[in-house]
Design an enzyme around this catalytic site. Structure first.
Site, PDB file in Angstrom:
ATOM      1  CG  HIS A 335      -2.288   0.490   0.978  1.00  0.00           C
ATOM      2  ND1 HIS A 335      -2.559   1.460   0.046  1.00  0.00           N
ATOM      3  CD2 HIS A 335      -3.479   0.166   1.543  1.00  0.00           C
ATOM      4  CE1 HIS A 335      -3.863   1.712   0.049  1.00  0.00           C
ATOM      5  NE2 HIS A 335      -4.439   0.937   0.937  1.00  0.00           N
ATOM      6  CE  LYS A 418     -37.765   8.668  -7.997  1.00  0.00           C
ATOM      7  NZ  LYS A 418     -38.416   7.489  -8.586  1.00  0.00           N
ATOM      8  CG  ASP A 422     -20.370   3.898  -1.289  1.00  0.00           C
ATOM      9  OD1 ASP A 422     -19.758   2.817  -1.327  1.00  0.00           O
ATOM     10  OD2 ASP A 422     -20.074   4.815  -0.502  1.00  0.00           O
ATOM     11  CB  SER A 448     -10.019   8.195  -5.185  1.00  0.00           C
ATOM     12  OG  SER A 448      -9.047   8.717  -6.061  1.00  0.00           O
TER      13      SER A 448
END
Length: 610
Positions: A335, A418, A422, A448
């Site tokens: 990472h 609707k 996420d 991000s």
């Protein structure tokens, strides 16, 4: 905090030949939020976790911090000055704090991995053929990196920073006392022309280009791998690779001793400079088919222990692809070198390519013999290897993984109702945690930050007053479904707003992290706002979550960055979703299997109110 990068909004890719870095210099630099705005948002984030008196006291600390001419203003000016002299002040501080300064082992605590369904072979020949295709696919991807023809990533119609792709291959983390470093060899004057192959806990340099610069064919690669597998049957060699699984202080001391010997130093440099590591693993113990996914996740994360494949790794390397003789397939990514979504792009490409590549016999061309890397092992290094075996076996025993394959619905169903997919999943996770632990907790979703030049990751606060109100109401049998839906929609809107704030650079934790670093660099006593107990209530996370999309069926996997935390990686598809949950068994309060069941129940129960 250790982040598994998530792009919570759809990322599109547009192929523009030779121009993937065209927009790079035009990208904005990471902004420094205003002190007033960050402090106001901090107090809002604090509301779900503190009583009235504590909130009042913290407000006083914030007011003191914001005083004109005070310490806050001084640190802010220092951070603004740094921002003028670097491409990305947040990425610099984040990589240092979360990775390079971190002294925990990279295995489990830092590295991330991807796990695939079992491949269709169960023998050495199938393993070699698969590995050859993987290597060739990596070389093709490397060509796109070198020629700058990787499709540009876009978010909301805006181009994203593509710099991490150039750091993905030919890179390596280097252990150091107190602080590690990362070396990137991909853009050097003499880029690497070989990969490192790990087999029987031994390491080999394998040239992967012909003398004319063209990549070896899959058939040629098969020939080279067969040479290694037929000649390296000895297993008495000391497994040096397992040293990379030690805590960073112990490993750095061993590393310093190793490089005092010239052959050792050359062998270490060879691994560091290589394009990547490809690991040919021995078969793991057989398990029922319904247990394979969990076992493969563990194999990709840590190798299974000292008796299995944990020594057949170089955990400091930026990318390791792992192919087992029993059809196991996946990877392990550092990472510190690149974020999860960057690694997943390579992973998806490799997965798609190996299905298309054919093994066609080519004219016999003399190929250089793969070179085995030799290490001179002293008594103290041998002792450290034994300690590393014990250390990795403890990690293997302690790590707890559970996988949820949820096929009842996916994002199509949520969009039809609707609901933003996420944030809906984030609220389900909040509800699940509350049902298991009977309390709310600080949590974040990774985001991000690649809208900015050199951007890495940020963290979206998931727990809010709105999410807490929804969770409490949902568990109240006296509340009507209409009320629950209204509260759910409000919680989703708050999460969407927090997401927009984070990816646009208005980061609360990131801003505070920068100010803390400024205090340290200027030898200023740490301000009370950062040492106050309230600060940890918001930022000492118990839930670390990330959505990582895969086009190839790869399960993204990460582990908790500390023992008291859960980590949840999930993939959200049109009609289903998958979750990989992890915890440490030595923290008896956490149980990944129990939380997995709670997440499934929460998703099913929340469907009933739509």
């Amino acid at each position: 905090m250790l982040f598994f990068t998530s792009v919570v909004l759809p990322v599109s890719r547009t192929c523009v030949n030779g121009r993937c870095l065209t927009y790079q210099q035009a990208l904005p630099t990471q902004p420094v939020p205003t002190l007033q705005h960050t402090c106001e948002r901090y107090l809002i984030l604090l509301e779900p976790f503190v009583e009235v008196d504590e909130l009042k006291r913290t407000k006083q600390l914030v007011q003191e911090f914001l005083k004109p001419g005070g310490v806050g203003e001084k640190l802010q000016k220092g951070l603004e000055k740094k921002a003028l002299n670097t491409d990305n002040w947040l990425a610099d501080y984040m990589v240092q704090t979360d990775y390079l300064d971190n002294r925990l082992p990279v295995v489990a605590y830092s590295n991330i991995s991807g796990s695939f369904p079992r491949m269709d072979f169960r023998d050495k020949q199938g393993q070699i053929r698969c590995a050859a295709k993987v290597i060739r696919a990596i070389l093709d991807f490397k060509t796109m990196i070198d020629n700058e023809t990787i499709p540009v990533d876009y978010l909301r119609g805006k181009p994203l920073c593509m710099n991490q792709y150039s750091q993905l291959l030919s890179s390596c983390r280097i252990p150091g006392l107190e602080m590690d470093s990362v070396v990137f060899h991909g853009k050097t004057s003499y880029p690497s022309r070989y990969i490192t192959l790990a087999y029987n806990s031994q390491f080999f340099m394998v040239d992967v280009y012909n003398s004319d610069g063209t990549p070896l064919t899959v058939h040629q690669l098969c020939v080279q791998l067969e040479r290694i597998c037929s000649s390296s049957l000895e297993t008495s060699t000391e497994p040096v690779g397992i040293l990379t699984s030690l805590n960073r202080d112990s490993w750095s001391k061993c590393y310093d001793r190793l490089i005092q010997d010239k052959p050792n130093k050359e062998a270490l440099s060879a691994i560091q400079r290589s394009i990547c590591v490809v690991c040919l693993d021995k078969a793991m113990p057989q398990v029922p088919d319904d247990m394979y996914s969990r076992g493969n996740v563990l194999q990709m994360m840590h190798g299974g222990g000292s008796q299995w494949n944990s020594a057949n790794r170089w955990f400091d390397k930026s990318v390791q692809f792992i192919i087992g003789e029993d059809g196991a397939f996946g990877n392990n990514v550092s990472h510190s070198c690149a974020d999860g979504t960057i690694g997943m792009t390579l992973t998806d490409y490799v997965s798609a390519s190996i299905k298309k590549l054919e093994i066609i016999e080519s004219p016999t061309v003399p190929l250089p013999t793969p070179q085995k890397l030799h290490f001179n092992i002293t008594a103290d290094i041998k002792k450290a290897i034994e300690e590393a075996k014990q250390s990795i076996d403890k990690i293997v025993q302690d790590l707890d993984f559970s996988i949820l394959s949820f096929s009842h619905y996916g994002k199509n169903f949520l969009k039809a109702n609707k609901m933003s997919p996420d944030p809906f999943i984030q609220m389900a996770i909040q509800l699940a945690y509350y049902r298991v632990h009977r309390q709310h907790c600080a949590s974040y979703e990774a985001a991000s930050m690649r809208l900015f030049r050199q951007g890495r990751v940020g963290e979206i606060p998931s727990t809010s007053s709105a999410s807490v109100a929804f969770v409490v109401a949902f568990n109240d049998p006296n509340k009507k479904n209409t009320e629950k839906v209204d509260l759910l929609r409000k919680a989703i809107e708050v999460h969407k707003w927090n997401t927009s704030m984070e990816i646009s650079g208005q980061t609360v934790f990131g801003h505070f992290l920068g100010l803390q670093h400024q205090a340290t660099e200027k030898n200023i006593p740490m301000p009370d706002i950062f040492t106050d107990a309230s600060f940890d209530r918001v930022f000492d996370y118990r839930l670390a979550t990330s959505q990582v999309q895969s086009k190839s069926g790869c399960l993204p996997c990460a582990c908790p960055y500390q023992r008291k935390t859960y980590d949840i990686c999930y993939t959200l598809l049109k009609d289903d979703m998958a979750f990989v949950l992890s915890a440490f068994k030595t923290n008896t309060e956490n149980n990944s299997e129990e939380l997995k069941k709670a997440v499934e129940d929460a998703l099913l129960d929340m469907r009933t109110i739509l």
